[in-house]
Write a protein that holds these residues in place. Structure first.
Motif, PDB file in Angstrom:
ATOM      1  N   ALA A 102       0.834  -1.205   0.000  1.00  0.00           N
ATOM      2  CA  ALA A 102       0.000   0.000   0.000  1.00  0.00           C
ATOM      3  C   ALA A 102       0.866   1.251   0.000  1.00  0.00           C
ATOM      4  O   ALA A 102       1.921   1.298   0.628  1.00  0.00           O
ATOM      5  CB  ALA A 102      -0.908   0.005   1.221  1.00  0.00           C
ATOM      6  N   GLU A 103       0.403   2.275  -0.710  1.00  0.00           N
ATOM      7  CA  GLU A 103       1.011   3.591  -0.634  1.00  0.00           C
ATOM      8  C   GLU A 103       0.444   4.315   0.581  1.00  0.00           C
ATOM      9  O   GLU A 103      -0.709   4.103   0.950  1.00  0.00           O
ATOM     10  CB  GLU A 103       0.713   4.379  -1.910  1.00  0.00           C
ATOM     11  CG  GLU A 103       1.220   3.721  -3.191  1.00  0.00           C
ATOM     12  CD  GLU A 103       2.735   3.645  -3.235  1.00  0.00           C
ATOM     13  OE1 GLU A 103       3.390   4.538  -2.653  1.00  0.00           O
ATOM     14  OE2 GLU A 103       3.264   2.690  -3.832  1.00  0.00           O
ATOM     15  N   PRO A 104       1.209   5.174   1.219  1.00  0.00           N
ATOM     16  CA  PRO A 104       0.720   5.853   2.426  1.00  0.00           C
ATOM     17  C   PRO A 104      -0.417   6.832   2.128  1.00  0.00           C
ATOM     18  O   PRO A 104      -0.377   7.560   1.134  1.00  0.00           O
ATOM     19  CB  PRO A 104       1.961   6.584   2.942  1.00  0.00           C
ATOM     20  CG  PRO A 104       2.832   6.769   1.732  1.00  0.00           C
ATOM     21  CD  PRO A 104       2.591   5.570   0.876  1.00  0.00           C
ATOM     22  N   HIS A 105      -1.417   6.810   2.999  1.00  0.00           N
ATOM     23  CA  HIS A 105      -2.562   7.713   2.909  1.00  0.00           C
ATOM     24  C   HIS A 105      -2.828   8.355   4.265  1.00  0.00           C
ATOM     25  O   HIS A 105      -2.455   7.810   5.305  1.00  0.00           O
ATOM     26  CB  HIS A 105      -3.816   6.960   2.459  1.00  0.00           C
ATOM     27  CG  HIS A 105      -3.859   6.669   0.990  1.00  0.00           C
ATOM     28  ND1 HIS A 105      -3.004   5.776   0.397  1.00  0.00           N
ATOM     29  CD2 HIS A 105      -4.651   7.167  -0.003  1.00  0.00           C
ATOM     30  CE1 HIS A 105      -3.273   5.715  -0.909  1.00  0.00           C
ATOM     31  NE2 HIS A 105      -4.259   6.555  -1.171  1.00  0.00           N
ATOM     32  N   VAL A 106      -3.485   9.488   4.227  1.00  0.00           N
ATOM     33  CA  VAL A 106      -3.912  10.177   5.430  1.00  0.00           C
ATOM     34  C   VAL A 106      -5.419  10.011   5.563  1.00  0.00           C
ATOM     35  O   VAL A 106      -6.158  10.239   4.603  1.00  0.00           O
ATOM     36  CB  VAL A 106      -3.572  11.682   5.364  1.00  0.00           C
ATOM     37  CG1 VAL A 106      -4.025  12.382   6.637  1.00  0.00           C
ATOM     38  CG2 VAL A 106      -2.085  11.887   5.151  1.00  0.00           C
ATOM     39  N   SER A 119      -3.082   2.683   5.340  1.00  0.00           N
ATOM     40  CA  SER A 119      -2.925   2.084   4.018  1.00  0.00           C
ATOM     41  C   SER A 119      -3.752   2.746   2.931  1.00  0.00           C
ATOM     42  O   SER A 119      -3.455   2.602   1.747  1.00  0.00           O
ATOM     43  CB  SER A 119      -3.319   0.604   4.084  1.00  0.00           C
ATOM     44  OG  SER A 119      -4.716   0.507   4.384  1.00  0.00           O
ATOM     45  N   GLY A 120      -4.817   3.439   3.305  1.00  0.00           N
ATOM     46  CA  GLY A 120      -5.735   3.986   2.312  1.00  0.00           C
ATOM     47  C   GLY A 120      -6.894   3.065   2.002  1.00  0.00           C
ATOM     48  O   GLY A 120      -7.854   3.466   1.347  1.00  0.00           O
ATOM     49  N   VAL A 121      -6.823   1.810   2.478  1.00  0.00           N
ATOM     50  CA  VAL A 121      -7.953   0.884   2.297  1.00  0.00           C
ATOM     51  C   VAL A 121      -8.998   1.238   3.353  1.00  0.00           C
ATOM     52  O   VAL A 121      -8.753   1.103   4.549  1.00  0.00           O
ATOM     53  CB  VAL A 121      -7.503  -0.577   2.454  1.00  0.00           C
ATOM     54  CG1 VAL A 121      -8.685  -1.520   2.224  1.00  0.00           C
ATOM     55  CG2 VAL A 121      -6.374  -0.894   1.495  1.00  0.00           C
ATOM     56  N   ILE A 122     -10.151   1.702   2.900  1.00  0.00           N
ATOM     57  CA  ILE A 122     -11.162   2.216   3.821  1.00  0.00           C
ATOM     58  C   ILE A 122     -12.524   1.673   3.435  1.00  0.00           C
ATOM     59  O   ILE A 122     -12.789   1.381   2.265  1.00  0.00           O
ATOM     60  CB  ILE A 122     -11.150   3.764   3.803  1.00  0.00           C
ATOM     61  CG1 ILE A 122     -11.919   4.337   5.001  1.00  0.00           C
ATOM     62  CG2 ILE A 122     -11.663   4.319   2.495  1.00  0.00           C
ATOM     63  CD1 ILE A 122     -11.702   5.833   5.193  1.00  0.00           C
ATOM     64  N   ASP A 150       2.235  12.605   0.589  1.00  0.00           N
ATOM     65  CA  ASP A 150       3.459  12.812  -0.181  1.00  0.00           C
ATOM     66  C   ASP A 150       4.646  12.320   0.638  1.00  0.00           C
ATOM     67  O   ASP A 150       5.306  13.088   1.352  1.00  0.00           O
ATOM     68  CB  ASP A 150       3.609  14.299  -0.522  1.00  0.00           C
ATOM     69  CG  ASP A 150       4.784  14.560  -1.462  1.00  0.00           C
ATOM     70  OD1 ASP A 150       5.352  13.577  -1.984  1.00  0.00           O
ATOM     71  OD2 ASP A 150       5.129  15.733  -1.676  1.00  0.00           O
ATOM     72  N   ALA A 151       4.893  11.019   0.577  1.00  0.00           N
ATOM     73  CA  ALA A 151       5.984  10.401   1.336  1.00  0.00           C
ATOM     74  C   ALA A 151       6.486   9.179   0.581  1.00  0.00           C
ATOM     75  O   ALA A 151       5.693   8.390   0.066  1.00  0.00           O
ATOM     76  CB  ALA A 151       5.505   9.993   2.728  1.00  0.00           C
ATOM     77  N   ASP A 152       7.786   9.046   0.522  1.00  0.00           N
ATOM     78  CA  ASP A 152       8.399   7.944  -0.219  1.00  0.00           C
ATOM     79  C   ASP A 152       8.502   6.716   0.680  1.00  0.00           C
ATOM     80  O   ASP A 152       9.584   6.302   1.088  1.00  0.00           O
ATOM     81  CB  ASP A 152       9.785   8.366  -0.720  1.00  0.00           C
ATOM     82  CG  ASP A 152      10.410   7.314  -1.625  1.00  0.00           C
ATOM     83  OD1 ASP A 152       9.655   6.493  -2.179  1.00  0.00           O
ATOM     84  OD2 ASP A 152      11.653   7.308  -1.756  1.00  0.00           O
ATOM     85  N   LYS A 153       7.343   6.127   0.998  1.00  0.00           N
ATOM     86  CA  LYS A 153       7.277   4.968   1.872  1.00  0.00           C
ATOM     87  C   LYS A 153       6.212   4.009   1.362  1.00  0.00           C
ATOM     88  O   LYS A 153       5.328   4.396   0.592  1.00  0.00           O
ATOM     89  CB  LYS A 153       6.945   5.382   3.315  1.00  0.00           C
ATOM     90  CG  LYS A 153       7.960   6.315   3.974  1.00  0.00           C
ATOM     91  CD  LYS A 153       7.514   6.706   5.370  1.00  0.00           C
ATOM     92  CE  LYS A 153       8.476   7.703   5.997  1.00  0.00           C
ATOM     93  NZ  LYS A 153       9.771   7.111   6.302  1.00  0.00           N
ATOM     94  N   THR A 154       6.282   2.759   1.790  1.00  0.00           N
ATOM     95  CA  THR A 154       5.250   1.774   1.465  1.00  0.00           C
ATOM     96  C   THR A 154       4.933   0.934   2.693  1.00  0.00           C
ATOM     97  O   THR A 154       5.747   0.824   3.612  1.00  0.00           O
ATOM     98  CB  THR A 154       5.689   0.832   0.324  1.00  0.00           C
ATOM     99  OG1 THR A 154       6.912   0.176   0.702  1.00  0.00           O
ATOM    100  CG2 THR A 154       5.881   1.600  -0.975  1.00  0.00           C
TER     101      THR A 154
END
Length: 298
Positions: free
Chosen positions: A171-175, A248-251, A266-270
């Motif tokens: 997953a890409e990071p989400h807020v 994760s952004g899965v909601i 906006d972060a270079d993480k997974t």
């Protein structure tokens, strides 16, 4: 060593009292005590310390119990897989971080195996307890994530507990914020955008270090932080305080409500989300179904 002795061992540990365990097992107290003593002698351990108040599991007893629960569970799984169709009470337990998709998969499992009688457990709990639950046999599966900041520590702990991690989703990071949040219209949210707002994180008890955090951004990066224990409280604070959390952004709107939205960070993480399990085990049919349900929701 017999499966019967292992059953006796687990029952005594669960009851915390020889007399109560004997009644539950429908055997005499002397017979139960003798069986436990013989198992301790064979294994070369003292599983319990005895007192007038009952029994207490020793440190080496905890390790023996972990193997006992695993062997009994595997015996049940073998009977179910190779048996003659004997009807068994559905039984399954999972420990997980606070993910809506883990709950959705659990709902699917119960709907699939609904019966007049069943025993299902889902524990949304702290990261360290997830590993402990699977290692001790309290849960068949654990659900957690790895990332660049925690994988060395968490993977070492998983390995030391004779467990393995199986990746299911990257997953890409989400807020997670309220739909009425001042940042809700932004297509991408930066770390600097978030600094004025409360950062909501899940409290991790005695393992309250960055490595065990469910959030892969440290609280130290923000001047305001609030620790909570459950998902409902966290989302109430997201709404009431214009707070935020990182995930994760899965909601799922059915579980989390339509007021909560996810925005890319906006972060270079997974986040590498996956399951942990004991090595070389036979999954119960319920665990196998749960894993497939997880894949569907992810």
């Amino acid at each position: 060593m017999t499966l019967q002795q292992l059953t006796y061992l687990v029952t005594v540990a669960d009851c915390g009292n020889i007399t109560e365990a004997a009644e539950k097992l429908f055997i005499s107290q002397p017979s139960l005590s003798a069986a436990i003593h013989n198992l301790e002698k064979e294994m070369g351990v003292t599983a319990f310390t005895r007192s007038n108040k009952g029994v207490t599991v020793t440190r080496e007893g905890e390790e023996l119990l972990s193997f006992a629960r695993m062997l009994l569970e595997q015996a049940d799984n073998m009977k179910e897989h190779f048996g003659n169709g004997e009807r068994r009470t559905p039984k399954f337990s999972v420990s997980c971080q606070h993910y809506s998709f883990a709950v959705n998969a659990f709902v699917d499992l119960i709907k699939e195996y609904d019966a007049e009688q069943y025993s299902f457990i889902i524990r949304e709990t702290q990261t360290g307890e997830i590993i402990e639950d699977v290692a001790s046999g309290k849960s068949e599966i654990g659900v957690l994530y790895l990332s660049e900041h925690n994988e060395d520590v968490i993977l070492k702990l998983i390995k030391n507990n004779q467990l393995k991690f199986e990746e299911m989703f990257v997953a890409e990071p989400h807020v997670f914020i309220c739909k009425d949040h001042p940042l809700a219209e932004k297509a991408m949210i930066s770390m600097e955008d978030l600094r004025p707002y409360p950062y909501l994180v899940y409290e991790q008890g005695s393992n309250n270090s960055f490595y065990f955090s469910e959030e892969f951004i440290s609280m130290l990066d923000f001047p305001k932080s609030i620790q909570v224990r459950d998902r409902a409280t966290l989302f109430n604070l997201v709404i009431g305080l214009n707070g935020f959390t990182v995930s994760s952004g899965v909601i799922d709107q059915k579980l989390n409500g339509s007021s909560i939205i996810a925005k890319p960070l906006d972060a270079d993480k997974t986040m590498r989300i996956g399951i942990i399990k004991k090595k070389n085990i036979i999954f119960s049919r319920y665990a196998s179904y749960y894993v497939e349900a997880l894949k569907k929701h992810l």
